[in-house]
Design an enzyme around this catalytic site. Structure first.
Site, PDB file in Angstrom:
ATOM      1  N   ASP A   8       0.847  -1.188   0.000  1.00  0.00           N
ATOM      2  CA  ASP A   8       0.000   0.000   0.000  1.00  0.00           C
ATOM      3  C   ASP A   8       0.886   1.243   0.000  1.00  0.00           C
ATOM      4  O   ASP A   8       1.810   1.353   0.814  1.00  0.00           O
ATOM      5  CB  ASP A   8      -0.903  -0.008   1.236  1.00  0.00           C
ATOM      6  CG  ASP A   8      -2.048   0.990   1.110  1.00  0.00           C
ATOM      7  OD1 ASP A   8      -2.337   1.426  -0.017  1.00  0.00           O
ATOM      8  OD2 ASP A   8      -2.652   1.312   2.139  1.00  0.00           O
TER       9      ASP A   8
ATOM     10  N   HIS B  20      -3.642  14.028   0.767  1.00  0.00           N
ATOM     11  CA  HIS B  20      -3.831  13.156   1.930  1.00  0.00           C
ATOM     12  C   HIS B  20      -2.619  13.224   2.863  1.00  0.00           C
ATOM     13  O   HIS B  20      -2.768  13.402   4.080  1.00  0.00           O
ATOM     14  CB  HIS B  20      -4.058  11.718   1.466  1.00  0.00           C
ATOM     15  CG  HIS B  20      -4.109  10.720   2.574  1.00  0.00           C
ATOM     16  ND1 HIS B  20      -5.143  10.660   3.486  1.00  0.00           N
ATOM     17  CD2 HIS B  20      -3.236   9.737   2.941  1.00  0.00           C
ATOM     18  CE1 HIS B  20      -4.914   9.673   4.348  1.00  0.00           C
ATOM     19  NE2 HIS B  20      -3.764   9.109   4.045  1.00  0.00           N
TER      20      HIS B  20
ATOM     21  N   GLU C  63     -10.161   4.060   4.077  1.00  0.00           N
ATOM     22  CA  GLU C  63      -9.299   4.766   3.146  1.00  0.00           C
ATOM     23  C   GLU C  63      -9.740   4.357   1.755  1.00  0.00           C
ATOM     24  O   GLU C  63      -9.634   3.187   1.383  1.00  0.00           O
ATOM     25  CB  GLU C  63      -7.817   4.439   3.399  1.00  0.00           C
ATOM     26  CG  GLU C  63      -7.347   4.999   4.745  1.00  0.00           C
ATOM     27  CD  GLU C  63      -5.841   5.015   4.940  1.00  0.00           C
ATOM     28  OE1 GLU C  63      -5.133   4.236   4.268  1.00  0.00           O
ATOM     29  OE2 GLU C  63      -5.377   5.813   5.774  1.00  0.00           O
TER      30      GLU C  63
ATOM     31  N   GLU D  21      -9.262   3.926  -1.945  1.00  0.00           N
ATOM     32  CA  GLU D  21      -8.042   3.801  -2.738  1.00  0.00           C
ATOM     33  C   GLU D  21      -8.323   3.101  -4.068  1.00  0.00           C
ATOM     34  O   GLU D  21      -9.363   2.487  -4.252  1.00  0.00           O
ATOM     35  CB  GLU D  21      -6.991   2.981  -1.957  1.00  0.00           C
ATOM     36  CG  GLU D  21      -6.722   3.529  -0.561  1.00  0.00           C
ATOM     37  CD  GLU D  21      -5.474   2.951   0.089  1.00  0.00           C
ATOM     38  OE1 GLU D  21      -4.693   2.266  -0.606  1.00  0.00           O
ATOM     39  OE2 GLU D  21      -5.297   3.192   1.294  1.00  0.00           O
TER      40      GLU D  21
ATOM     41  N   ASP E 110      -9.011   0.431   2.442  1.00  0.00           N
ATOM     42  CA  ASP E 110      -7.982   0.053   3.419  1.00  0.00           C
ATOM     43  C   ASP E 110      -8.484   0.482   4.799  1.00  0.00           C
ATOM     44  O   ASP E 110      -8.129   1.543   5.311  1.00  0.00           O
ATOM     45  CB  ASP E 110      -6.666   0.744   3.047  1.00  0.00           C
ATOM     46  CG  ASP E 110      -5.587   0.534   4.087  1.00  0.00           C
ATOM     47  OD1 ASP E 110      -5.640  -0.481   4.795  1.00  0.00           O
ATOM     48  OD2 ASP E 110      -4.694   1.401   4.196  1.00  0.00           O
TER      49      ASP E 110
ATOM     50  N   ARG F  41      -7.476   3.965  13.661  1.00  0.00           N
ATOM     51  CA  ARG F  41      -6.539   5.080  13.886  1.00  0.00           C
ATOM     52  C   ARG F  41      -5.925   5.057  15.275  1.00  0.00           C
ATOM     53  O   ARG F  41      -4.768   5.487  15.447  1.00  0.00           O
ATOM     54  CB  ARG F  41      -7.269   6.411  13.683  1.00  0.00           C
ATOM     55  CG  ARG F  41      -7.860   6.602  12.311  1.00  0.00           C
ATOM     56  CD  ARG F  41      -6.808   6.585  11.234  1.00  0.00           C
ATOM     57  NE  ARG F  41      -7.406   6.800   9.910  1.00  0.00           N
ATOM     58  CZ  ARG F  41      -6.766   6.570   8.775  1.00  0.00           C
ATOM     59  NH1 ARG F  41      -5.518   6.098   8.779  1.00  0.00           N
ATOM     60  NH2 ARG F  41      -7.351   6.788   7.628  1.00  0.00           N
TER      61      ARG F  41
ATOM     62  N   GLN G  84      -3.269   2.378  15.219  1.00  0.00           N
ATOM     63  CA  GLN G  84      -2.211   2.834  14.318  1.00  0.00           C
ATOM     64  C   GLN G  84      -1.325   3.895  14.987  1.00  0.00           C
ATOM     65  O   GLN G  84      -0.094   3.832  14.911  1.00  0.00           O
ATOM     66  CB  GLN G  84      -2.865   3.413  13.057  1.00  0.00           C
ATOM     67  CG  GLN G  84      -1.891   3.879  11.982  1.00  0.00           C
ATOM     68  CD  GLN G  84      -2.601   4.545  10.806  1.00  0.00           C
ATOM     69  OE1 GLN G  84      -3.826   4.648  10.774  1.00  0.00           O
ATOM     70  NE2 GLN G  84      -1.839   4.993   9.833  1.00  0.00           N
TER      71      GLN G  84
ATOM     72  N   LYS H  25      -4.043  -1.900  10.483  1.00  0.00           N
ATOM     73  CA  LYS H  25      -4.444  -2.033   9.087  1.00  0.00           C
ATOM     74  C   LYS H  25      -4.709  -3.481   8.678  1.00  0.00           C
ATOM     75  O   LYS H  25      -5.472  -3.729   7.742  1.00  0.00           O
ATOM     76  CB  LYS H  25      -3.319  -1.515   8.176  1.00  0.00           C
ATOM     77  CG  LYS H  25      -2.921  -0.073   8.400  1.00  0.00           C
ATOM     78  CD  LYS H  25      -3.800   0.845   7.590  1.00  0.00           C
ATOM     79  CE  LYS H  25      -3.204   2.240   7.511  1.00  0.00           C
ATOM     80  NZ  LYS H  25      -4.031   3.124   6.668  1.00  0.00           N
TER      81      LYS H  25
ATOM     82  N   THR I  51      -8.748  -5.732   4.410  1.00  0.00           N
ATOM     83  CA  THR I  51      -8.673  -4.785   3.293  1.00  0.00           C
ATOM     84  C   THR I  51      -9.667  -5.279   2.256  1.00  0.00           C
ATOM     85  O   THR I  51      -9.565  -6.423   1.797  1.00  0.00           O
ATOM     86  CB  THR I  51      -7.257  -4.758   2.679  1.00  0.00           C
ATOM     87  OG1 THR I  51      -6.302  -4.496   3.707  1.00  0.00           O
ATOM     88  CG2 THR I  51      -7.146  -3.697   1.598  1.00  0.00           C
TER      89      THR I  51
ATOM     90  N   GLU J  31      -9.616  12.741   7.718  1.00  0.00           N
ATOM     91  CA  GLU J  31      -9.483  14.041   7.038  1.00  0.00           C
ATOM     92  C   GLU J  31     -10.825  14.745   6.928  1.00  0.00           C
ATOM     93  O   GLU J  31     -10.910  15.961   7.114  1.00  0.00           O
ATOM     94  CB  GLU J  31      -8.941  13.842   5.627  1.00  0.00           C
ATOM     95  CG  GLU J  31      -7.503  13.426   5.531  1.00  0.00           C
ATOM     96  CD  GLU J  31      -7.185  13.056   4.102  1.00  0.00           C
ATOM     97  OE1 GLU J  31      -6.862  13.963   3.316  1.00  0.00           O
ATOM     98  OE2 GLU J  31      -7.282  11.864   3.756  1.00  0.00           O
TER      99      GLU J  31
HETATM  100 CA    CA Z   1      -3.848   3.079   2.943  1.00  0.00          CA
END
Ligand code: CA
Length: 409
Positions: A121, A128, A194, A196, A228, A232, A235, A248, A252, A356
């Protein structure tokens, strides 16, 4: 196309004759088969190969229960398969033979379209990366010093890549907020998405060889959508100094359809202007065609659109990601998946992650049902869709990747 279209699909179908994305399907508990989405149907390509008397080698690749044999066969085989399937759905002479091989999409179960080999990834959106820099390192430069010199990435967990529709169990783990004196264990309180774009590798390479920028299309078969999922709080506590790990690796999600790169000819665009000269192995300024892709994503939370991330704004291209991923001689395997990293544009409603969109939870989203979200609640469903320009004003659809949060176990 001059040929009569025996299985006509509406001009605005996301799965018209210029798309032909591959997936793996089954019906009523039967065996897994390779299929191609066409209009509201799935073409059983193995059955179509038999019905039309396709050459043995091509038939063998299309009769497989996974995309991997075709991936491994390389670009000449991909072109041959695409030409054959295009003829099967557009040429009158094939109507009688191919018609019975079309299965209504409502009758199929879709599976993971390929066996995922390795999963990488990236972090290729400047918007971002800069937003996360501002959130986590206020007052400092938003981008790390290496960011514009190489596409930053990490190796993820291939074995937990799941197909769209698979429930996502809320992960538990260790977390420690800065103000807390000690870490604690429990279900993630800050579960995020996420949005993607993923790239599926076909033709492998031997150990020790690199893939030059100009050879990327020999190795990249196609494109899918990726969510993904990211915890948080896990992480934030674990990622220094070696990067993402358990925050993570729990799941996925990928879309069930892989859109061939050959279907995205009309979506190719120049990447955005870049202000840092790259090292020669990443210098794509004279590359033709360019490797930027005009893919428009949409993120929905419980059916409500919350963001429209533009892949066109990505700083690093898939060709640069592949060149960087192999520049040390790391080999490629058929079924390798590399994802772009969160797709975020410059505006608030184009950001591809809740962290975000809500600025680390400080500005919750308001949903039409009157509730608000900083991060995901149990029962929430996230759906990511996308389209890209096709020929003659058509749109190439990517289908969707969706997932619903189940309570922690
Ligand atoms: Ca990612």
């Amino acid at each position: 196309m001059n040929a009569v279209t025996p299985f006509a699909v509406p001009q605005d179908s996301p799965f018209g004759p210029d798309n032909l994305p591959y997936g793996v399907f089954s019906t009523a508990g039967g065996p897994r088969r390779l299929g191609v989405a066409y209009g509201d149907h799935v073409l059983d390509v193995g059955a179509a190969a038999r019905a039309t008397g396709a050459a043995g080698e091509l038939a063998g690749l299309l009769e497989a229960p996974s995309l991997n044999p075709l991936l491994e066969a390389g670009r000449p085989a991909w072109r041959q398969a695409r030409a054959a399937i295009t003829a099967w759905v557009t040429a009158e002479e094939h109507r009688a033979a191919v018609g019975p091989c079309l299965v209504p999409r409502g009758e199929v179960t879709l599976h993971l379209p390929f066996e995922v080999a390795d999963y990488v990834d990236f972090y290729a959106s400047e918007h971002h990366a800069a937003n996360l820099g501002r959130i986590f390192r206020p007052g400092a430069e938003p981008l790390t010093p290496n960011w514009k010199h190489l596409p930053i990435g990490y190796h993820g967990r291939a074995g937990t890549v799941v197909v769209s529709g698979t429930p996502v169990v809320r992960p538990s783990g260790q977390r420690k907020a800065p103000a807390e004196p000690a870490p604690s264990y429990g279900p993630s309180q800050r579960l995020d998405i996420e949005a993607e774009v993923g790239f599926v590798v076909g033709a492998p390479t031997p150990l020790g060889e690199r893939v030059e920028l100009r050879d990327a299309d020999r190795h990249v078969f196609g494109v899918c959508l990726v969510n993904d999922w990211s915890a948080r709080d896990l992480q934030a506590w674990e990622y220094v100094p070696l990067g993402p790990f358990l925050g993570k690796s729990f799941a996925t999600s990928v879309s069930p359809w892989v859109v061939p790169l050959d279907a995205l000819t009309h979506a190719r665009i120049e990447p955005p202007a870049r202000d840092t000269e790259p090292l020669p192995y990443l210098d794509d300024r004279s590359a033709r065609p360019p490797s930027g892709l005009d893919i428009a994503l949409e993120v929905r939370l419980n059916g409500h659109p919350v963001s429209r991330p533009p892949f066109a704004a990505m700083y690093w291209t898939y060709a640069q990601m592949l060149a960087h991923m192999t520049v040390n001689g790391a080999s490629l395997r058929a079924g390798d998946l590399f994802a772009s990293g969160t797709v975020s544009g410059p505006d608030r409603d184009t950001r591809g992650a809740l962290i975000e969109l809500t600025w680390n939870g400080e500005q919750p989203l308001e949903l039409p049902d009157g509730t608000t979200r900083a991060f995901l609640q149990d029962g929430d469903e996230i759906t990511i869709t996308a389209t890209a320009p096709g020929p003659n004003g058509t749109r190439i659809g990517f289908g969707e990747v969706t997932g619903r949060i189940s309570p922690a176990r």
